[in-house]
Scaffold this active site. Structure first.
Site, PDB file in Angstrom:
ATOM      1  N   ASP A  36      33.747  36.018  51.680  1.00 45.30           N
ATOM      2  CA  ASP A  36      35.120  35.451  51.548  1.00 45.30           C
ATOM      3  C   ASP A  36      35.062  33.864  51.523  1.00 45.30           C
ATOM      4  O   ASP A  36      34.844  33.562  52.477  1.00 45.30           O
ATOM      5  CB  ASP A  36      36.120  36.078  52.431  1.00 45.30           C
ATOM      6  CG  ASP A  36      36.406  37.641  52.193  1.00 45.30           C
ATOM      7  OD1 ASP A  36      35.480  38.281  51.568  1.00 45.30           O
ATOM      8  OD2 ASP A  36      37.459  38.129  52.666  1.00 45.30           O
ATOM      9  N   LYS A  55      41.493  36.568  46.760  1.00 47.13           N
ATOM     10  CA  LYS A  55      42.187  36.755  47.905  1.00 47.13           C
ATOM     11  C   LYS A  55      43.428  35.679  48.365  1.00 47.13           C
ATOM     12  O   LYS A  55      43.109  34.572  48.013  1.00 47.13           O
ATOM     13  CB  LYS A  55      41.069  36.514  49.025  1.00 47.13           C
ATOM     14  CG  LYS A  55      41.637  37.081  50.444  1.00 47.13           C
ATOM     15  CD  LYS A  55      40.447  36.833  51.490  1.00 47.13           C
ATOM     16  CE  LYS A  55      40.742  36.966  52.848  1.00 47.13           C
ATOM     17  NZ  LYS A  55      39.676  36.495  53.974  1.00 47.13           N
ATOM     18  N   LYS A  82      42.683  41.167  46.850  1.00 48.61           N
ATOM     19  CA  LYS A  82      42.703  41.210  48.386  1.00 48.61           C
ATOM     20  C   LYS A  82      43.800  40.393  48.967  1.00 48.61           C
ATOM     21  O   LYS A  82      43.997  39.258  48.655  1.00 48.61           O
ATOM     22  CB  LYS A  82      41.512  41.063  48.953  1.00 48.61           C
ATOM     23  CG  LYS A  82      41.550  40.984  50.584  1.00 48.61           C
ATOM     24  CD  LYS A  82      40.042  40.701  51.264  1.00 48.61           C
ATOM     25  CE  LYS A  82      40.410  40.455  52.610  1.00 48.61           C
ATOM     26  NZ  LYS A  82      39.040  40.235  53.253  1.00 48.61           N
TER      27      LYS A  82
END
Length: 242
Positions: A106, A170, A200
């Site tokens: 990430d 995300k 996400k």
């Protein structure tokens, strides 16, 4: 423009409620003061509770891989939490993470470039990082840190990142001005429409009802350090639904 068809998934069967939500959780421990013993506990909990992955700092990836032994994925972070590391540093960080055995990384987008109107430069940096992920056979999630962005910036950035094929968008690091909101997800869903990019939700998701709502909004992953509380809440909800 962004808020049509709010609910994207049907309510899960009560019998499978806990499992349905648990299996999309990245069980996270990125606290700077977390000890190795605590990080090890996070990894073991990911396996024991059937979470999708454990998310740990980069230095702990190799140990995490050994602990989960294939029973859960290993996720780590790069350019974290501010996203303003030099491009070469972020690229090297992501490459090292995959070489150490991480399944997913990430990475925080360069928020400063986005806020400066230099969207093309910010996306170009992600493209270079994405190339590393694809060459490694890994998954790249790009953290937008939505708390710093307007809805229009989230949409435009998300659309461009989906266009180049990032695997996930995300919402947040958990260290920014706020966590994920339903509105963020609705905007991001519109941005990735027609692409393979998934979503996400992360940051501030601490209860079972919060996690369930994001599940219903259609996210494919939830990042949280409150996973055990979420499971307990969902177990209680399951009993109420009987």
């Amino acid at each position: 423009m962004y808020y049509k068809n709010v609910i994207a998934r049907p309510f899960p069967d009560p019998e499978s409620l806990v499992e349905e939500v648990s299996r999309i959780i990245d069980h996270t421990n990125l606290r700077p003061e977390a000890s190795e013993k605590e990080l090890e506990k996070t990894c073991r909990e990911a396996v024991d509770y059937g979470f999708y992955a454990c998310c740990v700092p980069g230095f702990f990836v190799e140990k995490a891989v050994k602990i989960v032994d294939g029973a859960a994925k290993v996720v780590t972070v790069a350019g974290f939490p501010h996203g303003n590391s030099p491009r070469a540093v972020k690229v090297a960080e992501v490459k090292a993470a995959f070489e150490k055995g991480a399944d997913e990384v990430d990475v925080v987008v360069n928020i400063s470039l986005v806020k400066s109107g230099l969207l093309e430069e910010a996306v170009s940096e992600v493209q270079e990082i994405l190339d590393v992920a694809n060459e490694s056979g890994g998954v790249l999630k790009v953290i937008l840190e939505t708390g710093y962005l307007t809805a229009e910036e989230v949409y435009r950035l998300g659309r461009e990142l989906a266009r180049i094929g990032v695997h996930f968008l995300k919402t947040s690091t958990g260290f920014g001005p706020r966590g994920a909101t339903p509105e963020d997800i609705l905007v991001m869903r519109r941005a990735v429409e027609g692409t393979r990019t998934k979503l996400k939700a992360a940051g501030g998701i601490r209860t079972g009802l919060q996690a369930l709502f994001f599940y219903l909004l259609g996210v494919e992953r939830i990042g949280t350090s409150s996973s055990l509380q979420i499971v307990n809440d969902l177990r209680a909800l399951k009993e109420l639904l009987h």
